[in-house]
Write a protein that holds these residues in place. Structure first.
Motif, PDB file in Angstrom:
ATOM      1  N   CYS A 191      -2.781 -15.194  -3.417  1.00 41.75           N
ATOM      2  CA  CYS A 191      -4.240 -15.286  -2.990  1.00 41.75           C
ATOM      3  C   CYS A 191      -4.661 -14.119  -2.402  1.00 41.75           C
ATOM      4  O   CYS A 191      -4.106 -13.253  -1.730  1.00 41.75           O
ATOM      5  N   CYS A 202      -1.766 -12.032  -1.073  1.00 40.43           N
ATOM      6  CA  CYS A 202      -0.851 -12.546  -0.392  1.00 40.43           C
ATOM      7  C   CYS A 202       0.502 -12.664  -1.615  1.00 40.43           C
ATOM      8  O   CYS A 202       0.537 -12.594  -2.571  1.00 40.43           O
ATOM      9  N   CYS A 219       1.726 -16.474  -2.591  1.00 39.04           N
ATOM     10  CA  CYS A 219       0.960 -17.189  -3.418  1.00 39.04           C
ATOM     11  C   CYS A 219      -0.177 -16.432  -4.062  1.00 39.04           C
ATOM     12  O   CYS A 219      -1.063 -16.997  -5.170  1.00 39.04           O
ATOM     13  N   CYS A 227      -1.829 -20.427   1.232  1.00 37.80           N
ATOM     14  CA  CYS A 227      -0.471 -21.015   1.594  1.00 37.80           C
ATOM     15  C   CYS A 227       0.077 -21.050   2.861  1.00 37.80           C
ATOM     16  O   CYS A 227       1.210 -21.447   3.180  1.00 37.80           O
TER      17      CYS A 227
HETATM   18 ZN   LIG Z   1      -0.723 -17.185   0.047  1.00 42.72          ZN
END
Ligand SMILES: [Zn+2]
Length: 1051
Positions: A410, A405, A408, A386
């Motif tokens: 991730c 993260c 998002c 992101c």
């Molecule tokens: Zn992210």
């Protein structure tokens, strides 16, 4: 805390209107539909339908023909044919009027009076000790009481005089199919009487009157208002039988059925007979009380931003802010600090979910400035998916080798150079050593990847562009500017660590043609190059145009000395405007740098050239569907604005109008490029120079970022959907700003796109990529975490009314470009009622139908909303110049929360009670005539205007101490500042004035107003709790209205 106010001593007024503030009360039993008799007032299923946030098809629809009239909320009080002397701000009028001796130019050009026949204040009675005598026949509260009485009498009252209490001008007000069921009556807040709209032809008629300049009249200042028979007896008009609810399409967030406002403007409906009953104004929620309570609870303390979703102190409370992981409220304030978990909940509450972001807000010296993080060639650490920047919301895992993260989810690898071990809590051991791990706000040095053409930016430039047409030369303005620049250029902004400013400067003058100046340091004399082809502007020189002031000081000083002489004999009165901006932009483009234009301009650009404008100020359009066109730009200014933004060219505009100048068009480029618009009506060198020079000095020295792009990222489940501000949007996500300074704020609205997670919260990251004053490319990052809840009460409990008003003002002021103003006002009203109705239904304890229940955090929402609704932008009046409205509109679009708070609810300080021994500023009082006193002196400020109001029997000691004159009669109201006197009282007041001024972007010119003298009219417009002399509802009337709407929504 329960507020109850009642109409004392009236036996049919036996139900209290209780205004309850509730905090933390959760989920009352389902609201029971206990009003069988009330069916005629709403859709049968309105309690099911109401509150479908964002869904235009299912919103509450008002029923035609009941108590709805077609009176637009915020519609003007009816005005009859104007007496001689009433006029408009028209080209002719100001040509005639300019320069009339005795005129008082004001930043806010006051509306003209309905009457200019001598002072008609009621005689001053020395006996009236209680309060400032009303200049209107009855105070709003007394009126309300009377109206309520009349209602009761007319509808139900046994055997009392049926219509004696009603002005003959309003036959429709209490007639028609309006047999209120008893339950409705017992609500205690019956519908306020309705005011029919003025017949269109009365407005047209007014507009068609031959115009005389307001300034040309004796005294120069609008006179007092009533008694004016025209204001009181207007041919009535029955409530519109043909009212059709229509769909409003005012942005997705505000989609709602149109709602028409009965009685919001009881206007001048003066009910005959002396006021007998009075509602106690102290029993309705007071903004001052709310402000003072917060000051008492949180003022002077350290506010640490260490908790997600915590509600900061109010903008009016001074405290020291310590960044402990979330951005300071100086940078971000939210409408609520707890988002509802689902879109359905959000639709139900209809509380806008928004953040007001002021990315370059000034940080006081006692707080830590932002840290600058430099990862060298590697650049900022960002999530692979992101692209969010490293921040406290990233969760380190796997012993510190990876991080998840927060936006998002991730999983990213930690770059080797950034690796660090985790402690037993799972936190990196360098947590507190790195701003990007522990602070809500910090900056990154950007790499070449973040630069235009992957080249490091050049330092920005300022170009001064001076209109040297006849009037500016003649008035002395050109000389004033040139003289000031000689010293001001030494104060160009610079980074803390730099010895001198990196900003380069250039100079252009213009009238019908452009003059560029070569001020290269090696020259003995400046050289002028004239560009006459204004249709295709080109820049005649590169080398020597933008220079370092230090290096070229003698040539620049020489030039500034020469400019007034050079054009001393000019008789050119026509000007160009768009080519000026074009030229400045082309010059920056050619120099490959971003920058700011300072344009000093005085007339409508009528010379044959691109961007030529014509006078299109047509006040017959007021209150028609075409009113919006007054705010739309003419010509191609939008394309020009876009070009400027693309090239990092910010346009600051100083306007000196003495007639209509089409601010809507001329100010557009300024607004889109993050510039600031200043306007000095009927500028007079002697009286207005201090204000203008102070603005100019402040502006030139402002810390700011150039060539900026802002991106707002969010955690999953919601996203930024709308942006409001002095910004340009090239696509739906990137906010482009040619420049952004400390006072500019962008208001961002969020919408759900999924369910939010209560554990994860709602995280927001705002990143602004920009070029610093020294020419360094940087990224400024602000992070804030909000909570999420499935309980509506949590959402209401963490609302911030000041931020809500900022959002509502900006969204409404944006919407008026495309929608009829009446629709916009109706939507605001409708949404306010929905928000409060939803609270009452879902969060309050089961309350009597008669109770108006306000959440604690929204106690002052009605009063502030009313101020917004009756602002001159939303409630057009023929007396208010169109340019003034366009000016206010553009200003508000760029404002942060503190500025909108003061702008809509001015500060009113009783200065006669100054405590000379203490540094404390006296507590403000509410903006109502009732708070003034004969023996008092009051200071009023709203960020644009400042007044010192003096009661007629203010003490001679105070007069002596402030003005050094013996009596009231000796005080000159021409002065625009207080004399510097060597006494504690004068010094203290001067200090307070400076304090108020120092926090505001615009310099406020002081106006001295004596009680019962003409300019008082200007002052009285700012007493926003009172019924506006031009038709805006009083606070009390508005409460009645909103309560009625809520009741209908819930019935
Ligand atoms: Zn992210």
């Amino acid at each position: 805390m329960n507020h109850a106010y009642s109409c004392r001593g009236h036996n049919s007024w036996n139900e209290k209107i209780a205004i309850m503030s509730q905090q933390g009360y959760v989920a009352a039993p389902p609201y029971s539909q206990s009003q069988p008799g009330i069916g005629g007032f709403g859709p049968p299923n309105s309690s099911i339908h109401y509150g479908h946030y964002g869904d235009p098809n299912s919103s509450y629809s008002p029923q035609p023909g009941v108590s709805k009239s077609a009176v637009p909320f915020g519609s003007p009080a009816p005005v009859g044919p104007p007496p001689a002397g009433a006029q408009q701000f028209s080209q002719t009028s100001f040509q005639n009027g300019s320069g009339t001796p005795g005129q008082q130019p004001h930043r806010f050009q006051g509306p003209s009076p309905p009457s200019n026949t001598g002072p008609s204040y009621p005689p001053f009675s020395h006996q009236s000790q209680a309060a400032f005598p009303n200049t209107a026949p009855a105070s709003s509260t007394a009126q309300l009481a009377d109206q309520l009485n009349s209602m009761q009498i007319n509808s139900y009252g046994p055997g009392t005089a049926p219509s004696s209490g009603v002005s003959p001008g309003h036959p429709a007000a209490f007639q028609g199919p309006r047999l209120l069921p008893p339950s409705q009556q017992q609500m205690g807040l019956p519908p306020a009487p309705q005011l029919p709209p003025p017949p269109t032809n009365s407005i047209n008629g007014l507009g068609a009157q031959p115009a005389l300049p307001p300034m040309a009249r004796q005294g120069g200042i609008p006179g007092p208002v009533p008694p004016n028979p025209n204001l009181q007896h207007l041919p009535g008009q029955p409530p519109g039988p043909g009212y059709h609810p229509q769909q409003a399409n005012y942005g997705p967030q505000m989609a709602a059925s149109q709602l028409s406002y009965p009685g919001a403007f009881p206007g001048p409906a003066q009910l005959s007979g002396p006021p007998q009953k009075k509602l106690d104004p102290d029993s309705i929620p007071s903004p001052i009380q709310v402000i003072e309570n917060d000051k008492a609870a949180r003022g002077g303390q350290v506010y640490a931003t260490n908790t997600r979703g915590q509600v900061p102190p109010l903008v009016t409370t001074n405290c020291v802010i310590q960044d402990q992981g979330h951005a300071s409220p100086r940078f971000i304030r939210c409408t609520t600090y707890c988002f509802p978990v689902t879109a359905d909940m959000a639709k139900q509450a209809r509380i806008p979910l928004a953040a007001v972001i002021q990315p370059f807000a000034a940080v006081p010296p006692n707080e830590t400035p932002l840290y600058l993080v430099n990862h060298g060639e590697t650049g900022p650490i960002r999530c692979n998916r992101c692209k969010a920047y490293m921040c406290p919301f990233m969760q380190f895992i796997e012993g510190g080798r990876r991080y998840q993260c927060g936006f998002c989810n991730c999983i990213n690898d930690v770059p080797p150079f950034f690796f660090q071990h985790l402690d037993h809590m799972g936190r990196r051991i360098d947590h507190y050593e790195r701003p990007e791990l522990s602070l809500g706000s910090y900056e990154y040095v950007a790499t070449l990847d973040y630069c235009r053409d992957k080249k490091p930016p050049k330092p920005p430039a300022f170009i001064f562009m001076i209109d040297v047409s006849y009037r500016n030369i003649k008035s002395g303005l050109v000389k004033l500017i040139c003289d000031e620049l000689k010293t001001l250029l030494d104060k160009l902004p610079r980074e803390e660590h730099e010895e001198s400013s990196a900003i380069r400067v250039g100079f252009v003058t213009y009238n019908k043609v452009l003059h560029f100046f070569n001020v290269k340091s090696s020259l003995a004399q400046p050289q002028m190059m004239v560009v006459t082809d204004v249709a295709e502007v080109f820049v005649p020189l590169l080398d020597g145009f933008l220079v370092d002031f230090e290096e070229s000081r003698s040539v620049v000083t020489n030039l500034l000395d020469q400019i007034p002489e050079l054009f001393a004999d000019t008789n050119e009165s026509e000007t160009i405007f768009a080519p000026v901006i074009q030229a400045g932009m082309e010059a920056l483009k050619a120099a490959e740098c971003a920058g700011k234009l300072f344009i000093f301009h005085s007339s409508l650009p009528t010379a044959e050239a691109p961007g030529k404008l014509k006078n299109r100020d047509d006040r017959k359009l007021l209150n028609t569907d075409k009113e919006k066109t007054l705010f739309q730009p003419q010509g191609n200014y939008e394309a020009l604005a876009k070009d400027c933004v693309t090239n990092g060219c910010c346009v600051n505009l100083f306007l000196f109008p003495n007639q209509y100048m089409d601010v809507a068009s001329m100010g557009l480029v300024t607004m889109y490029t993050g510039g600031t618009l200043y306007k000095y009506n009927n500028f007079q060198l002697e009286t207005d120079s201090p204000q203008f020079l102070s603005d100019l000095r402040k502006d030139i020295q402002k810390k700011m970022g150039f060539d900026a792009t802002m991106r707002v990222r969010t955690s999953t489940g919601f996203r930024a959907t709308d942006f409001f501000g002095a910004i340009y949007m090239n696509n739906t996500t990137d906010v482009e700003m040619a420049a952004v300074d400390c006072d500019k704020a962008v208001t961002v609205e969020f919408k759900h796109d999924d369910k939010l997670n209560e554990d994860a919260g709602a995280l927001i990251q705002c990143a602004v990529l920009y070029t610093s004053m020294s020419g360094q490319r940087r990224i400024r990052i602000h992070n804030i975490g909000l909570n999420c809840s499935s309980q509506l009460a949590d959402v209401y409990r963490t609302c911030e009314t000041d931020a809500l008003i900022n959002f509502f003002a900006k969204s409404a002021f944006k919407a008026i470009l495309s929608q009829p103003l009446k629709t916009v006002r109706d939507i605001l009203m409708n949404q306010t009622a929905h928000m409060l109705a939803c609270y009452k239904k879902n969060c309050a304890s089961p309350a009597a139908v008669s109770q108006l229940i306000l959440p604690d955090t929204m106690k002052v929402l009605p009063v502030y909303m009313n101020c917004l609704l009756k602002s001159c932008v939303l409630a057009g009046r023929p007396e208010i110049p169109t340019d003034e409205r366009a000016f206010h509109r553009q200003l508000v679009m760029a404002m942060g929360v503190a500025d909108t708070q003061l702008f809509f609810y001015p500060l009113l300080l009783p200065i006669h009670s100054l405590d000379l021994k203490s540094d404390v500023v006296p507590a403000a009082v509410r903006c109502s005539e009732e708070r003034l006193s004969e023996g008092g002196a009051f200071l009023l400020a709203n960020g644009l205007s400042m007044f010192l109001w003096l009661g007629a029997s203010v003490s001679p000691e105070l007069i002596q101490g402030l003005f050094n004159v013996p009596s009231f009669a000796h005080i000159s109201t021409e002065a625009t500042s207080l004399p510097n006197l060597d006494n504690p009282f004068s010094k203290k007041l001067k200090h307070i004035l400076e304090q108020i001024q120092s926090q505001k972007p615009y310099t406020m010119k002081l106006m001295i107003v004596k009680q019962r003298e003409q300019p008082e009219m200007l002052f009285r417009q700012f007493l926003v709790e009172d019924k506006s002399v031009y038709g805006g509802a009083s606070y009390v009337d508005f409460l009645v209205c909103i309560h009625k709407e809520i009741s209908q929504l819930l019935s």
